[in-house]
Enzyme design. Structure first.
Site, PDB file in Angstrom:
ATOM      1  N   MET A 274      49.668  25.907  39.742  1.00  0.00           N
ATOM      2  CA  MET A 274      49.891  26.728  40.464  1.00  0.00           C
ATOM      3  C   MET A 274      48.194  26.739  41.002  1.00  0.00           C
ATOM      4  O   MET A 274      47.425  26.833  40.276  1.00  0.00           O
ATOM      5  CB  MET A 274      50.209  27.861  40.036  1.00  0.00           C
ATOM      6  CG  MET A 274      50.132  29.223  41.076  1.00  0.00           C
ATOM      7  SD  MET A 274      48.379  30.023  41.167  1.00  0.00           S
ATOM      8  CE  MET A 274      48.921  31.060  39.810  1.00  0.00           C
TER       9      MET A 274
ATOM     10  N   LYS B 139      50.829  44.062  45.155  1.00  0.00           N
ATOM     11  CA  LYS B 139      50.111  45.370  44.372  1.00  0.00           C
ATOM     12  C   LYS B 139      49.986  46.459  45.253  1.00  0.00           C
ATOM     13  O   LYS B 139      49.827  46.369  46.347  1.00  0.00           O
ATOM     14  CB  LYS B 139      48.817  44.570  43.889  1.00  0.00           C
ATOM     15  CG  LYS B 139      47.861  45.321  43.003  1.00  0.00           C
ATOM     16  CD  LYS B 139      46.759  44.671  42.623  1.00  0.00           C
ATOM     17  CE  LYS B 139      45.743  45.829  41.407  1.00  0.00           C
ATOM     18  NZ  LYS B 139      44.702  45.033  40.925  1.00  0.00           N
TER      19      LYS B 139
ATOM     20  N   GLU C 273      53.918  40.585  39.335  1.00  0.00           N
ATOM     21  CA  GLU C 273      53.109  40.805  38.000  1.00  0.00           C
ATOM     22  C   GLU C 273      53.548  42.246  37.405  1.00  0.00           C
ATOM     23  O   GLU C 273      53.733  42.974  38.092  1.00  0.00           O
ATOM     24  CB  GLU C 273      51.659  40.797  38.421  1.00  0.00           C
ATOM     25  CG  GLU C 273      50.740  41.157  37.190  1.00  0.00           C
ATOM     26  CD  GLU C 273      49.360  41.221  37.559  1.00  0.00           C
ATOM     27  OE1 GLU C 273      48.820  40.367  38.355  1.00  0.00           O
ATOM     28  OE2 GLU C 273      48.500  42.184  37.122  1.00  0.00           O
TER      29      GLU C 273
ATOM     30  N   ASP D 222      48.462  36.355  33.725  1.00  0.00           N
ATOM     31  CA  ASP D 222      47.374  36.518  34.349  1.00  0.00           C
ATOM     32  C   ASP D 222      46.912  37.928  33.771  1.00  0.00           C
ATOM     33  O   ASP D 222      47.209  39.088  33.975  1.00  0.00           O
ATOM     34  CB  ASP D 222      47.952  37.215  35.822  1.00  0.00           C
ATOM     35  CG  ASP D 222      46.819  37.627  36.614  1.00  0.00           C
ATOM     36  OD1 ASP D 222      46.897  38.003  38.022  1.00  0.00           O
ATOM     37  OD2 ASP D 222      45.525  37.412  36.489  1.00  0.00           O
TER      38      ASP D 222
ATOM     39  N   ASP E 249      45.613  44.470  33.334  1.00  0.00           N
ATOM     40  CA  ASP E 249      45.834  43.273  32.883  1.00  0.00           C
ATOM     41  C   ASP E 249      45.501  42.800  31.356  1.00  0.00           C
ATOM     42  O   ASP E 249      44.939  41.982  30.899  1.00  0.00           O
ATOM     43  CB  ASP E 249      44.845  42.310  33.766  1.00  0.00           C
ATOM     44  CG  ASP E 249      45.057  42.143  35.180  1.00  0.00           C
ATOM     45  OD1 ASP E 249      44.155  41.916  35.899  1.00  0.00           O
ATOM     46  OD2 ASP E 249      46.257  42.433  35.736  1.00  0.00           O
TER      47      ASP E 249
ATOM     48  N   ASP F   5      44.613  48.664  37.304  1.00  0.00           N
ATOM     49  CA  ASP F   5      45.111  47.334  37.043  1.00  0.00           C
ATOM     50  C   ASP F   5      44.371  46.718  35.536  1.00  0.00           C
ATOM     51  O   ASP F   5      43.666  46.332  35.621  1.00  0.00           O
ATOM     52  CB  ASP F   5      45.075  46.168  38.195  1.00  0.00           C
ATOM     53  CG  ASP F   5      45.610  45.151  37.683  1.00  0.00           C
ATOM     54  OD1 ASP F   5      45.462  43.972  38.615  1.00  0.00           O
ATOM     55  OD2 ASP F   5      46.400  44.804  37.103  1.00  0.00           O
TER      56      ASP F   5
ATOM     57  N   ASP G 229      37.122  29.741  41.640  1.00  0.00           N
ATOM     58  CA  ASP G 229      36.948  29.907  40.166  1.00  0.00           C
ATOM     59  C   ASP G 229      36.517  28.311  39.779  1.00  0.00           C
ATOM     60  O   ASP G 229      35.579  28.383  38.526  1.00  0.00           O
ATOM     61  CB  ASP G 229      38.442  29.914  39.457  1.00  0.00           C
ATOM     62  CG  ASP G 229      39.127  30.992  39.783  1.00  0.00           C
ATOM     63  OD1 ASP G 229      38.457  31.948  40.038  1.00  0.00           O
ATOM     64  OD2 ASP G 229      40.122  31.337  39.629  1.00  0.00           O
TER      65      ASP G 229
ATOM     66  N   HIS H 208      42.014  29.758  41.273  1.00  0.00           N
ATOM     67  CA  HIS H 208      41.492  30.144  42.687  1.00  0.00           C
ATOM     68  C   HIS H 208      40.580  29.100  42.996  1.00  0.00           C
ATOM     69  O   HIS H 208      39.780  28.522  42.053  1.00  0.00           O
ATOM     70  CB  HIS H 208      40.831  31.508  42.917  1.00  0.00           C
ATOM     71  CG  HIS H 208      41.475  32.506  42.332  1.00  0.00           C
ATOM     72  ND1 HIS H 208      41.569  33.075  41.245  1.00  0.00           N
ATOM     73  CD2 HIS H 208      42.175  33.565  42.776  1.00  0.00           C
ATOM     74  CE1 HIS H 208      42.184  34.323  40.933  1.00  0.00           C
ATOM     75  NE2 HIS H 208      42.781  34.256  42.216  1.00  0.00           N
TER      76      HIS H 208
ATOM     77  N   HIS I 190      51.269  45.144  38.076  1.00  0.00           N
ATOM     78  CA  HIS I 190      51.125  45.605  39.458  1.00  0.00           C
ATOM     79  C   HIS I 190      52.804  46.360  39.725  1.00  0.00           C
ATOM     80  O   HIS I 190      52.895  47.327  40.589  1.00  0.00           O
ATOM     81  CB  HIS I 190      51.257  44.562  40.426  1.00  0.00           C
ATOM     82  CG  HIS I 190      49.975  43.703  40.437  1.00  0.00           C
ATOM     83  ND1 HIS I 190      49.542  42.509  41.105  1.00  0.00           N
ATOM     84  CD2 HIS I 190      48.903  44.005  39.640  1.00  0.00           C
ATOM     85  CE1 HIS I 190      48.332  41.955  40.793  1.00  0.00           C
ATOM     86  NE2 HIS I 190      47.727  42.935  40.000  1.00  0.00           N
TER      87      HIS I 190
ATOM     88  N   GLU J 112      52.348  37.568  46.112  1.00  0.00           N
ATOM     89  CA  GLU J 112      52.045  38.616  44.969  1.00  0.00           C
ATOM     90  C   GLU J 112      51.830  40.077  45.501  1.00  0.00           C
ATOM     91  O   GLU J 112      50.810  40.112  46.222  1.00  0.00           O
ATOM     92  CB  GLU J 112      51.064  38.295  43.919  1.00  0.00           C
ATOM     93  CG  GLU J 112      50.751  39.009  42.898  1.00  0.00           C
ATOM     94  CD  GLU J 112      49.686  38.562  41.844  1.00  0.00           C
ATOM     95  OE1 GLU J 112      49.314  37.276  41.796  1.00  0.00           O
ATOM     96  OE2 GLU J 112      49.238  39.349  41.207  1.00  0.00           O
TER      97      GLU J 112
ATOM     98  N   ASP K  40      53.442  36.604  36.907  1.00  0.00           N
ATOM     99  CA  ASP K  40      52.453  36.692  36.256  1.00  0.00           C
ATOM    100  C   ASP K  40      52.601  37.868  35.178  1.00  0.00           C
ATOM    101  O   ASP K  40      52.895  39.029  35.496  1.00  0.00           O
ATOM    102  CB  ASP K  40      51.260  37.674  37.142  1.00  0.00           C
ATOM    103  CG  ASP K  40      50.406  36.496  37.839  1.00  0.00           C
ATOM    104  OD1 ASP K  40      49.637  37.107  38.988  1.00  0.00           O
ATOM    105  OD2 ASP K  40      50.551  35.480  37.952  1.00  0.00           O
TER     106      ASP K  40
END
Ligand code: DIG
Ligand code: MN
Ligand code: MN
Length: 396
Positions: free
Chosen positions: A92, A187, A221, A295, A261, A259, A61, A58, A224, A185, A249
Protein backbone atom coordinates in the site's frame (compact mmCIF):
# COMPACT_ATOMS: atom_id res chain seq x y z
CA UNK A 1 7.64 -16.04 24.58
CA UNK A 2 5.51 -18.80 23.03
CA UNK A 3 6.85 -19.62 19.58
CA UNK A 4 3.36 -20.27 18.20
CA UNK A 5 2.57 -16.57 18.23
CA UNK A 6 5.77 -15.44 16.57
CA UNK A 7 4.85 -13.63 13.30
CA UNK A 8 6.17 -15.46 10.25
CA UNK A 9 5.49 -14.39 6.62
CA UNK A 10 6.68 -17.84 5.46
CA UNK A 11 3.70 -19.32 7.31
CA UNK A 12 1.27 -16.90 5.66
CA UNK A 13 1.30 -14.00 8.12
CA UNK A 14 0.64 -10.78 6.18
CA UNK A 15 1.45 -8.10 8.73
CA UNK A 16 2.43 -4.63 7.52
CA UNK A 17 3.42 -1.34 9.14
CA UNK A 18 3.74 2.18 7.73
CA UNK A 19 7.13 3.88 7.72
CA UNK A 20 5.49 6.55 9.87
CA UNK A 21 4.47 4.04 12.57
CA UNK A 22 7.68 2.45 13.86
CA UNK A 23 9.44 5.54 12.51
CA UNK A 24 7.43 7.80 14.84
CA UNK A 25 10.10 9.56 16.96
CA UNK A 26 7.73 10.34 19.83
CA UNK A 27 6.96 14.02 19.25
CA UNK A 28 3.49 15.23 20.15
CA UNK A 29 1.74 18.63 20.22
CA UNK A 30 3.18 19.22 23.69
CA UNK A 31 6.77 18.15 23.26
CA UNK A 32 9.59 17.25 20.88
CA UNK A 33 10.68 13.80 19.79
CA UNK A 34 11.98 11.46 22.48
CA UNK A 35 13.72 8.97 20.22
CA UNK A 36 16.35 9.12 17.48
CA UNK A 37 14.93 9.16 13.97
CA UNK A 38 15.46 5.91 12.04
CA UNK A 39 15.84 5.89 8.26
CA UNK A 40 13.51 4.00 5.90
CA UNK A 41 16.18 1.34 5.18
CA UNK A 42 16.67 0.88 8.95
CA UNK A 43 12.90 0.58 9.37
CA UNK A 44 12.74 -2.07 6.65
CA UNK A 45 15.50 -4.06 8.37
CA UNK A 46 13.81 -3.76 11.76
CA UNK A 47 10.39 -4.79 10.44
CA UNK A 48 11.87 -7.81 8.67
CA UNK A 49 13.56 -8.91 11.91
CA UNK A 50 10.28 -8.41 13.81
CA UNK A 51 8.42 -10.71 11.39
CA UNK A 52 6.50 -8.22 9.25
CA UNK A 53 5.64 -9.08 5.64
CA UNK A 54 5.44 -5.58 4.21
CA UNK A 55 5.90 -1.85 4.74
CA UNK A 56 3.67 1.03 3.60
CA UNK A 57 4.45 4.71 3.14
CA UNK A 58 3.31 8.23 2.47
CA UNK A 59 5.31 9.88 -0.28
CA UNK A 60 6.97 12.24 2.20
CA UNK A 61 7.89 9.45 4.63
CA UNK A 62 10.54 8.59 2.05
CA UNK A 63 10.96 11.71 -0.08
CA UNK A 64 11.11 15.18 1.50
CA UNK A 65 8.49 17.61 0.18
CA UNK A 66 11.12 19.78 -1.53
CA UNK A 67 13.44 17.00 -2.77
CA UNK A 68 14.80 17.35 -6.33
CA UNK A 69 14.02 14.61 -8.87
CA UNK A 70 17.61 13.37 -8.52
CA UNK A 71 17.39 13.23 -4.71
CA UNK A 72 14.05 11.44 -5.08
CA UNK A 73 15.51 8.76 -7.32
CA UNK A 74 18.45 8.13 -4.95
CA UNK A 75 16.12 7.72 -1.95
CA UNK A 76 13.82 5.38 -3.87
CA UNK A 77 16.79 3.29 -5.03
CA UNK A 78 18.15 2.95 -1.49
CA UNK A 79 14.69 2.02 -0.21
CA UNK A 80 14.17 -0.54 -2.96
CA UNK A 81 17.57 -2.04 -2.15
CA UNK A 82 16.58 -2.43 1.49
CA UNK A 83 13.31 -4.08 0.46
CA UNK A 84 15.24 -6.51 -1.74
CA UNK A 85 17.86 -7.19 0.95
CA UNK A 86 15.26 -7.97 3.62
CA UNK A 87 12.46 -9.47 1.54
CA UNK A 88 9.73 -6.97 2.38
CA UNK A 89 7.01 -5.85 -0.06
CA UNK A 90 5.09 -2.57 -0.37
CA UNK A 91 1.36 -3.49 -0.59
CA UNK A 92 0.00 0.00 0.00
CA UNK A 93 1.06 3.58 -0.68
CA UNK A 94 -0.56 6.84 0.29
CA UNK A 95 0.10 10.55 -0.17
CA UNK A 96 0.66 13.12 2.55
CA UNK A 97 -2.01 15.72 1.83
CA UNK A 98 -2.02 17.07 5.35
CA UNK A 99 1.41 18.26 6.61
CA UNK A 100 2.46 21.17 4.35
CA UNK A 101 0.68 24.47 5.16
CA UNK A 102 -0.61 24.57 1.58
CA UNK A 103 -3.24 22.07 2.82
CA UNK A 104 -4.28 24.10 5.85
CA UNK A 105 -7.74 24.72 4.33
CA UNK A 106 -7.99 21.20 2.94
CA UNK A 107 -6.63 19.36 -0.08
CA UNK A 108 -9.39 17.94 -2.31
CA UNK A 109 -11.96 20.10 -0.46
CA UNK A 110 -9.98 23.36 -0.24
CA UNK A 111 -12.01 26.35 -1.40
CA UNK A 112 -9.10 27.45 -3.60
CA UNK A 113 -9.16 25.42 -6.83
CA UNK A 114 -5.40 25.90 -7.16
CA UNK A 115 -4.91 24.02 -3.89
CA UNK A 116 -7.25 21.27 -5.09
CA UNK A 117 -5.24 21.04 -8.31
CA UNK A 118 -1.95 20.99 -6.37
CA UNK A 119 -3.29 18.20 -4.11
CA UNK A 120 -4.47 16.17 -7.11
CA UNK A 121 -1.09 16.55 -8.78
CA UNK A 122 0.73 15.56 -5.58
CA UNK A 123 -1.53 12.51 -5.28
CA UNK A 124 -0.58 11.49 -8.83
CA UNK A 125 3.13 11.68 -7.93
CA UNK A 126 2.39 9.66 -4.78
CA UNK A 127 0.55 7.01 -6.78
CA UNK A 128 3.42 6.86 -9.30
CA UNK A 129 5.81 6.21 -6.39
CA UNK A 130 3.54 3.49 -5.07
CA UNK A 131 3.30 1.80 -8.47
CA UNK A 132 7.11 2.00 -8.80
CA UNK A 133 7.41 0.14 -5.47
CA UNK A 134 4.79 -2.46 -6.36
CA UNK A 135 1.84 -1.15 -4.34
CA UNK A 136 -1.59 -2.39 -5.45
CA UNK A 137 -3.65 -0.34 -2.98
CA UNK A 138 -3.67 3.44 -2.57
CA UNK A 139 -5.08 4.81 0.67
CA UNK A 140 -6.63 8.28 0.86
CA UNK A 141 -6.93 9.74 4.35
CA UNK A 142 -8.35 13.23 4.18
CA UNK A 143 -6.78 14.58 7.36
CA UNK A 144 -7.30 18.20 6.38
CA UNK A 145 -10.62 17.73 4.56
CA UNK A 146 -12.79 19.60 7.00
CA UNK A 147 -13.45 22.84 8.84
CA UNK A 148 -13.27 24.60 12.18
CA UNK A 149 -16.23 26.77 11.09
CA UNK A 150 -18.93 25.93 8.59
CA UNK A 151 -18.89 29.58 7.59
CA UNK A 152 -15.87 28.58 5.47
CA UNK A 153 -17.87 26.68 2.85
CA UNK A 154 -21.07 24.75 2.30
CA UNK A 155 -20.31 21.08 3.01
CA UNK A 156 -22.10 20.23 -0.24
CA UNK A 157 -19.40 22.09 -2.13
CA UNK A 158 -16.76 20.13 -0.22
CA UNK A 159 -18.35 16.81 -1.11
CA UNK A 160 -18.62 17.88 -4.76
CA UNK A 161 -14.96 18.91 -4.91
CA UNK A 162 -13.87 15.69 -3.09
CA UNK A 163 -15.79 13.68 -5.71
CA UNK A 164 -14.28 15.66 -8.60
CA UNK A 165 -10.72 14.98 -7.39
CA UNK A 166 -11.40 11.29 -6.73
CA UNK A 167 -13.05 10.89 -10.14
CA UNK A 168 -10.12 12.70 -11.77
CA UNK A 169 -7.59 10.39 -10.08
CA UNK A 170 -9.59 7.25 -10.90
CA UNK A 171 -9.77 8.38 -14.53
CA UNK A 172 -6.04 9.10 -14.56
CA UNK A 173 -5.15 5.66 -13.08
CA UNK A 174 -7.35 3.91 -15.65
CA UNK A 175 -5.76 6.02 -18.38
CA UNK A 176 -2.34 4.75 -17.20
CA UNK A 177 -3.64 1.20 -17.55
CA UNK A 178 -2.96 0.40 -13.89
CA UNK A 179 -5.06 -2.07 -11.86
CA UNK A 180 -5.10 -0.23 -8.50
CA UNK A 181 -7.57 -0.20 -5.64
CA UNK A 182 -8.35 3.07 -3.87
CA UNK A 183 -9.11 2.68 -0.15
CA UNK A 184 -10.72 5.70 1.52
CA UNK A 185 -10.07 6.18 5.22
CA UNK A 186 -12.53 8.01 7.46
CA UNK A 187 -11.88 9.95 10.64
CA UNK A 188 -14.38 12.20 12.50
CA UNK A 189 -11.99 15.00 13.57
CA UNK A 190 -8.34 15.87 14.38
CA UNK A 191 -6.49 17.66 12.99
CA UNK A 192 -9.60 19.54 11.71
CA UNK A 193 -12.43 20.51 14.01
CA UNK A 194 -14.72 18.33 11.90
CA UNK A 195 -13.52 16.13 9.05
CA UNK A 196 -15.90 15.46 6.14
CA UNK A 197 -17.00 11.85 5.57
CA UNK A 198 -16.45 11.20 9.25
CA UNK A 199 -16.98 7.42 9.44
CA UNK A 200 -16.60 4.32 7.29
CA UNK A 201 -20.35 4.38 6.76
CA UNK A 202 -20.15 7.91 5.28
CA UNK A 203 -17.33 6.71 3.01
CA UNK A 204 -19.29 3.68 1.79
CA UNK A 205 -22.07 5.93 0.61
CA UNK A 206 -19.68 8.48 -0.91
CA UNK A 207 -17.97 5.71 -2.91
CA UNK A 208 -21.29 4.80 -4.54
CA UNK A 209 -21.52 8.38 -5.92
CA UNK A 210 -18.15 8.14 -7.68
CA UNK A 211 -17.72 7.62 -11.42
CA UNK A 212 -15.50 4.54 -10.89
CA UNK A 213 -16.90 3.16 -7.64
CA UNK A 214 -15.80 -0.35 -8.62
CA UNK A 215 -12.14 0.54 -7.97
CA UNK A 216 -12.87 2.30 -4.67
CA UNK A 217 -13.33 0.76 -1.23
CA UNK A 218 -12.55 1.66 2.38
CA UNK A 219 -9.65 1.51 4.83
CA UNK A 220 -11.39 1.54 8.25
CA UNK A 221 -9.23 2.31 11.26
CA UNK A 222 -10.03 1.03 14.77
CA UNK A 223 -9.13 4.32 16.46
CA UNK A 224 -11.12 6.45 14.02
CA UNK A 225 -14.34 4.46 14.53
CA UNK A 226 -13.82 4.16 18.30
CA UNK A 227 -13.01 7.87 18.92
CA UNK A 228 -16.72 8.81 18.56
CA UNK A 229 -17.77 5.59 20.33
CA UNK A 230 -18.70 3.61 17.22
CA UNK A 231 -18.16 -0.11 16.66
CA UNK A 232 -15.22 -1.00 14.41
CA UNK A 233 -16.65 -4.53 14.09
CA UNK A 234 -19.88 -3.17 12.58
CA UNK A 235 -17.98 -0.75 10.29
CA UNK A 236 -15.85 -3.62 9.00
CA UNK A 237 -18.89 -5.91 8.77
CA UNK A 238 -20.71 -3.40 6.58
CA UNK A 239 -17.59 -2.94 4.42
CA UNK A 240 -17.09 -6.72 4.02
CA UNK A 241 -20.80 -7.27 3.27
CA UNK A 242 -20.47 -4.64 0.51
CA UNK A 243 -17.20 -6.25 -0.68
CA UNK A 244 -15.49 -2.91 -0.07
CA UNK A 245 -12.93 -3.79 2.63
CA UNK A 246 -9.88 -3.01 0.50
CA UNK A 247 -7.47 -2.37 3.40
CA UNK A 248 -7.56 -1.99 7.19
CA UNK A 249 -5.75 0.08 9.83
CA UNK A 250 -5.40 -1.89 13.05
CA UNK A 251 -4.57 -0.20 16.35
CA UNK A 252 -6.27 0.51 19.68
CA UNK A 253 -8.13 3.48 21.17
CA UNK A 254 -10.05 4.57 24.25
CA UNK A 255 -13.42 6.11 23.44
CA UNK A 256 -13.73 9.87 23.63
CA UNK A 257 -10.04 10.62 23.36
CA UNK A 258 -7.81 12.12 20.66
CA UNK A 259 -6.52 9.64 18.05
CA UNK A 260 -4.23 7.49 20.17
CA UNK A 261 -3.07 4.94 17.55
CA UNK A 262 -2.12 2.51 20.33
CA UNK A 263 -0.65 -0.98 20.02
CA UNK A 264 -3.24 -3.36 18.56
CA UNK A 265 -5.28 -5.14 21.25
CA UNK A 266 -4.02 -2.91 24.07
CA UNK A 267 -7.46 -1.37 24.69
CA UNK A 268 -10.99 -2.85 24.18
CA UNK A 269 -9.65 -6.40 23.92
CA UNK A 270 -13.16 -7.78 23.35
CA UNK A 271 -13.65 -5.45 20.36
CA UNK A 272 -10.30 -6.61 19.00
CA UNK A 273 -11.33 -10.25 19.50
CA UNK A 274 -14.56 -9.90 17.50
CA UNK A 275 -12.72 -7.85 14.85
CA UNK A 276 -10.05 -10.53 14.38
CA UNK A 277 -12.79 -13.21 14.35
CA UNK A 278 -14.49 -11.31 11.49
CA UNK A 279 -11.24 -10.81 9.54
CA UNK A 280 -10.18 -14.45 9.99
CA UNK A 281 -13.63 -15.75 9.01
CA UNK A 282 -13.72 -18.34 11.79
CA UNK A 283 -17.45 -17.62 12.36
CA UNK A 284 -18.51 -18.82 8.91
CA UNK A 285 -18.21 -15.88 6.49
CA UNK A 286 -15.16 -15.77 4.16
CA UNK A 287 -12.01 -14.20 5.57
CA UNK A 288 -10.53 -10.82 4.65
CA UNK A 289 -7.61 -11.55 2.32
CA UNK A 290 -5.71 -8.24 2.50
CA UNK A 291 -2.74 -7.17 4.62
CA UNK A 292 -3.16 -6.82 8.38
CA UNK A 293 -1.79 -3.25 8.60
CA UNK A 294 -0.92 -1.64 11.93
CA UNK A 295 -1.36 2.11 11.78
CA UNK A 296 -0.10 2.69 15.29
CA UNK A 297 2.97 3.85 17.17
CA UNK A 298 4.82 3.14 20.40
CA UNK A 299 4.24 5.18 23.58
CA UNK A 300 6.26 8.42 23.71
CA UNK A 301 8.00 6.93 26.77
CA UNK A 302 9.71 4.26 24.68
CA UNK A 303 13.25 4.06 23.32
CA UNK A 304 14.02 2.22 20.09
CA UNK A 305 13.92 -1.13 21.85
CA UNK A 306 10.43 -0.25 23.01
CA UNK A 307 9.42 0.58 19.44
CA UNK A 308 10.23 -2.97 18.33
CA UNK A 309 8.48 -4.34 21.45
CA UNK A 310 5.46 -2.40 20.21
CA UNK A 311 5.67 -3.82 16.68
CA UNK A 312 6.06 -7.43 17.88
CA UNK A 313 3.24 -6.87 20.37
CA UNK A 314 0.82 -5.79 17.62
CA UNK A 315 1.49 -8.95 15.62
CA UNK A 316 1.56 -11.35 18.58
CA UNK A 317 -1.74 -10.01 19.91
CA UNK A 318 -3.35 -10.46 16.50
CA UNK A 319 -2.12 -14.07 16.31
CA UNK A 320 -3.26 -14.85 19.87
CA UNK A 321 -6.72 -13.40 19.15
CA UNK A 322 -6.93 -15.37 15.90
CA UNK A 323 -6.28 -18.59 17.85
CA UNK A 324 -8.87 -17.63 20.51
CA UNK A 325 -11.43 -16.90 17.79
CA UNK A 326 -10.76 -20.26 16.15
CA UNK A 327 -11.29 -22.00 19.53
CA UNK A 328 -14.51 -20.03 20.14
CA UNK A 329 -15.97 -21.01 16.78
CA UNK A 330 -14.96 -24.63 17.27
CA UNK A 331 -16.67 -24.78 20.69
CA UNK A 332 -19.65 -27.17 20.58
CA UNK A 333 -21.57 -25.20 23.20
CA UNK A 334 -21.16 -22.01 21.14
CA UNK A 335 -22.55 -23.82 18.10
CA UNK A 336 -25.43 -25.21 20.15
CA UNK A 337 -26.52 -21.75 21.37
CA UNK A 338 -26.11 -20.07 17.96
CA UNK A 339 -27.95 -22.86 16.13
CA UNK A 340 -30.83 -22.67 18.62
CA UNK A 341 -31.10 -18.91 18.05
CA UNK A 342 -30.95 -19.12 14.27
CA UNK A 343 -33.26 -22.14 13.92
CA UNK A 344 -35.97 -21.82 11.22
CA UNK A 345 -37.78 -25.19 11.20
CA UNK A 346 -40.83 -23.73 9.38
CA UNK A 347 -38.72 -22.07 6.66
CA UNK A 348 -39.99 -18.57 7.39
CA UNK A 349 -36.75 -16.72 6.67
CA UNK A 350 -36.87 -17.31 2.89
CA UNK A 351 -40.39 -15.81 2.74
CA UNK A 352 -38.79 -12.41 3.47
CA UNK A 353 -35.95 -12.90 0.97
CA UNK A 354 -38.00 -11.48 -1.91
CA UNK A 355 -41.45 -9.99 -2.41
CA UNK A 356 -43.98 -12.17 -4.29
CA UNK A 357 -47.71 -12.71 -4.03
CA UNK A 358 -47.14 -16.20 -2.65
CA UNK A 359 -44.65 -14.97 -0.04
CA UNK A 360 -47.06 -12.15 0.85
CA UNK A 361 -49.94 -14.58 1.34
CA UNK A 362 -47.73 -16.91 3.41
CA UNK A 363 -46.53 -14.02 5.62
CA UNK A 364 -50.09 -12.80 6.16
CA UNK A 365 -51.23 -16.33 7.07
CA UNK A 366 -48.48 -17.00 9.63
CA UNK A 367 -49.61 -17.60 13.21
CA UNK A 368 -47.29 -15.24 15.13
CA UNK A 369 -48.04 -14.70 18.83
CA UNK A 370 -45.87 -11.77 20.02
CA UNK A 371 -46.13 -12.87 23.68
CA UNK A 372 -44.80 -16.32 22.85
CA UNK A 373 -42.06 -14.81 20.67
CA UNK A 374 -41.22 -12.30 23.42
CA UNK A 375 -40.87 -15.02 26.05
CA UNK A 376 -38.03 -16.77 24.20
CA UNK A 377 -34.63 -16.44 25.91
CA UNK A 378 -31.41 -16.32 23.86
CA UNK A 379 -28.68 -17.45 26.31
CA UNK A 380 -26.47 -14.56 25.19
CA UNK A 381 -25.14 -14.24 28.75
CA UNK A 382 -23.76 -17.80 28.51
CA UNK A 383 -22.58 -17.20 24.93
CA UNK A 384 -20.73 -14.01 25.84
CA UNK A 385 -19.26 -15.70 28.92
CA UNK A 386 -17.93 -18.42 26.60
CA UNK A 387 -16.40 -15.74 24.37
CA UNK A 388 -14.82 -14.05 27.39
CA UNK A 389 -13.48 -17.34 28.75
CA UNK A 390 -11.92 -18.19 25.39
CA UNK A 391 -10.55 -14.65 25.24
CA UNK A 392 -9.08 -15.01 28.74
CA UNK A 393 -7.62 -18.40 27.97
CA UNK A 394 -9.85 -20.08 30.57
CA UNK A 395 -11.56 -22.43 28.12
CA UNK A 396 -9.11 -24.34 25.97
C1 DIG B 1 -3.93 8.15 9.74
O1 DIG B 1 -4.73 7.22 10.40
C2 DIG B 1 -3.80 7.80 8.31
C3 DIG B 1 -2.47 8.26 7.78
O2 DIG B 1 -1.49 7.79 8.65
C4 DIG B 1 -2.36 7.53 6.49
O3 DIG B 1 -2.70 8.40 5.46
C5 DIG B 1 -3.35 6.42 6.57
C6 DIG B 1 -2.69 5.18 6.08
O4 DIG B 1 -3.07 4.05 6.76
N1 DIG B 1 -3.81 6.41 7.96
MN1 MN C 1 -5.30 7.16 13.63
MN1 MN D 1 -4.92 5.24 9.57
Amino acid sequence: MSESFTPNPAEGDRFTFGLWTVGNPGADPFGPRTRPRISPPEIVEGLAKAGAWGVNLHDNDLIPFDASPTERDVLVKEFQQALDDHGLVVPMATTNLFSHPVFRDGAFTASDPKVRAFATRKAMRGIELGVELGAETVVFWGGREGVETDAARDSRDAIKWYRECMNFLCGWVKDQGWELKFALEAKPNEPRGDIYLATTGHMLHFIETLAHSEMCGVNPEVAHENMPGLSMVHAVGQAMEAEKLFHIDLNAQRIGRYDQDLRFGSEDLKGAFFLVRMLEGTGGYSAYTGPRHFDAHAYRTEDLEGVWDFAVGCMRSYKILAERAQEFDADAEVHEILEANHADPEGIGPLLAGFSSSNLEAIEQLSLDPDILAAAGHRYERLDQLAMEHLMGARG
